[in-house]
Design a protein around this motif. Structure first.
Motif, PDB file in Angstrom:
ATOM      1  N   THR A  80       0.843  -1.190   0.000  1.00 31.49           N
ATOM      2  CA  THR A  80       0.000   0.000   0.000  1.00 31.49           C
ATOM      3  C   THR A  80       0.877   1.239   0.000  1.00 31.49           C
ATOM      4  OG1 THR A  80      -0.072   0.275   2.414  1.00 31.49           O
ATOM      5  CG2 THR A  80      -1.738  -1.191   1.437  1.00 31.49           C
ATOM      6  N   GLY A  81       0.264   2.373  -0.277  1.00 28.69           N
ATOM      7  CA  GLY A  81       0.996   3.624  -0.235  1.00 28.69           C
ATOM      8  C   GLY A  81       1.499   3.959   1.153  1.00 28.69           C
ATOM      9  N   CYS A 181       2.109  11.886  -4.794  1.00 29.15           N
ATOM     10  CA  CYS A 181       0.948  11.124  -5.250  1.00 29.15           C
ATOM     11  C   CYS A 181      -0.036  11.971  -6.046  1.00 29.15           C
ATOM     12  CB  CYS A 181       0.253  10.485  -4.055  1.00 29.15           C
ATOM     13  SG  CYS A 181      -1.230   9.553  -4.471  1.00 29.15           S
ATOM     14  N   SER A 201       1.212   6.517  -3.426  1.00 30.39           N
ATOM     15  CA  SER A 201       0.177   5.496  -3.322  1.00 30.39           C
ATOM     16  C   SER A 201      -0.157   5.104  -4.747  1.00 30.39           C
ATOM     17  CB  SER A 201      -1.066   6.034  -2.612  1.00 30.39           C
ATOM     18  OG  SER A 201      -2.117   5.096  -2.711  1.00 30.39           O
ATOM     19  N   THR A 203      -2.097   2.977  -5.677  1.00 31.45           N
ATOM     20  CA  THR A 203      -3.537   2.711  -5.724  1.00 31.45           C
ATOM     21  C   THR A 203      -4.271   3.779  -6.509  1.00 31.45           C
ATOM     22  OG1 THR A 203      -3.303   1.825  -3.478  1.00 31.45           O
ATOM     23  CG2 THR A 203      -5.544   2.273  -4.246  1.00 31.45           C
ATOM     24  N   GLY A 215       1.861   0.519  -3.347  1.00 31.45           N
ATOM     25  CA  GLY A 215       2.659   1.692  -3.014  1.00 31.45           C
ATOM     26  C   GLY A 215       4.061   1.527  -3.546  1.00 31.45           C
TER      27      GLY A 215
END
Length: 389
Positions: A80-81, A181, A201, A203, A215
């Motif tokens: 993940t971020g 981001c 991120s 995502t 991430g």
């Protein structure tokens, strides 16, 4: 070659099957030709894959593309971020260190800095994003190790002068850590200003369709070696399937950002004309207090627009119920326009006093402008705002 060409053409080496699209390596481990090869791989005499917690060809392709975009030496992809943000702190800071950070941060980053790192003896000083150079410099202490910032920030879209921070970092020999981001490397490249750790991120815009989590943190070889050691032992690894989705998503990043930014600017201008909207915030609006800085260090204003509705949270509820196209969700960077109320979602655990300092109020709305027809979006926002009055 230009960035867009490289994004499409950087690929894992073809296998004996001569595939055109990059393969997906769904394997937990990799075989050794003999015991000597295993030994050489583990003692770093030989470079190669051992275990997908450490490295994987599909994940590496994604990392290579982001390193190219950010002009970075190396990188590590994470699940993940926020895992990437945390790894950047945990791998490079020790007890007794001090961070200088912009005050305008994503809620989870704020919680790490104020609630988790102090347990390890790591302290911080917050500075307003728009503060002058003298204020940033005065915050630097003998034990300061890092300057950390988001620009534009989540959700207030505040900017930090990256060139000014770069001068301070160089003068004081600090780690320069930037969350890029919101802008993405298609709109700005923090390494141009001396940033030596850059986090995303994935995502969000790297995927672009809200499908997977991911991430990545990239930077100089020396700093990423520390991050790699931390991640290899603690295991916040990006799954190969997610990496495959992300590396394919990057192929259209430039095309998508063009439309995102075009739509966002038009929506921001339209929102300024609608009765009931107290304030609109977008970096490329002349009304943005840091408009000139945005034009200096960004090539476009990005996909995020924030505005404040009159009438507080009661009106927010009415307004969101009337939206017909826009998705009510806390994610962003999607092909579909999304909206959330940061006061009760992404920054819900931030104190009321701190939220006020960040410009987050009951009526605050964060919009991630998607790829729909802009006329449809403007019509949807107009009818929902007017109907909620």
């Amino acid at each position: 070659m230009k960035k867009q060409t490289k994004l499409i053409r950087i690929q894992t080496e073809k296998t004996q099957f001569r595939e055109h699209s990059t393969p997906l390596y769904l394997t937990s481990s990799f075989c050794f030709e003999d015991a000597q090869m295993g030994k050489d791989l583990f003692d770093n005499t030989l470079e190669g894959n051992i275990y997908s917690r450490f490295s994987n060809p599909t994940v590496q392709e994604f990392v290579d593309k982001v390193c190219m975009l950010e002009d970075a030496d190396e990188g590590i992809a994470t699940a993940t971020g926020m895992a990437a943000v945390f790894a950047g702190f945990a791998a490079t800071l020790v007890s007794g260190d001090h961070i200088v950070s912009s005050k305008a941060l994503f809620g989870s980053a704020h919680q790490i800095i104020t609630q988790i790192l102090p347990n390890w003896g790591i302290t911080h000083t917050y500075i307003d994003a728009s503060a002058p150079k003298e204020e940033w410099e005065n915050a630097i202490q003998p034990n300061t190790k890092m300057i950390y910032l988001e620009t534009p920030s989540n959700p207030g879209l505040e900017l930090v002068d990256m060139e000014m921070i770069g001068e301070l970092v160089k003068k004081n020999n600090l780690i320069y850590f930037v969350d890029n981001c919101f802008a993405t490397p298609m709109l700005q490249t923090p390494s141009d200003y001396g940033a030596n750790l850059i986090v995303h991120s994935a995502t969000k815009f790297f995927d672009g369709q809200g499908r997977v989590l991911g991430g990545i943190i990239v930077g100089t070889k020396a700093l990423i070696e520390k991050v790699r050691f931390f991640c290899r032992q603690t295991g916040p690894s990006l799954a190969p399937f997610n990496a495959w989705v992300l590396t394919k998503g990057l192929e259209t990043l430039g095309l998508r950002l063009d439309r995102h930014c075009e739509n966002a600017l038009k929506l921001a201008k339209a929102l300024e004309t609608i009765k009931g909207v107290k304030k609109v915030n977008y970096p490329f609006l002349p009304s943005h207090p840091q408009y000139e800085l945005a034009k200096k260090q960004m090539t476009a204003g990005g996909a995020l627009v924030t505005f404040e509705l009159e009438g507080g949270f009661d009106r927010v509820v009415k307004f969101t119920k009337l939206l017909k196209i826009v998705s009510l969700t806390s994610n962003l960077g999607d092909s579909r326009t999304t909206i959330t109320n940061p006061d009760t979602t992404t920054h819900a655990k931030v104190s009321k006093e701190d939220k006020a300092k960040l410009g987050i109020f009951e009526g605050s709305m964060r919009v991630s402008v998607g790829l729909e027809d802009i006329e449809d979006l403007i019509e949807d926002f107009t009818q929902a705002i007017e109907g909620s009055n």
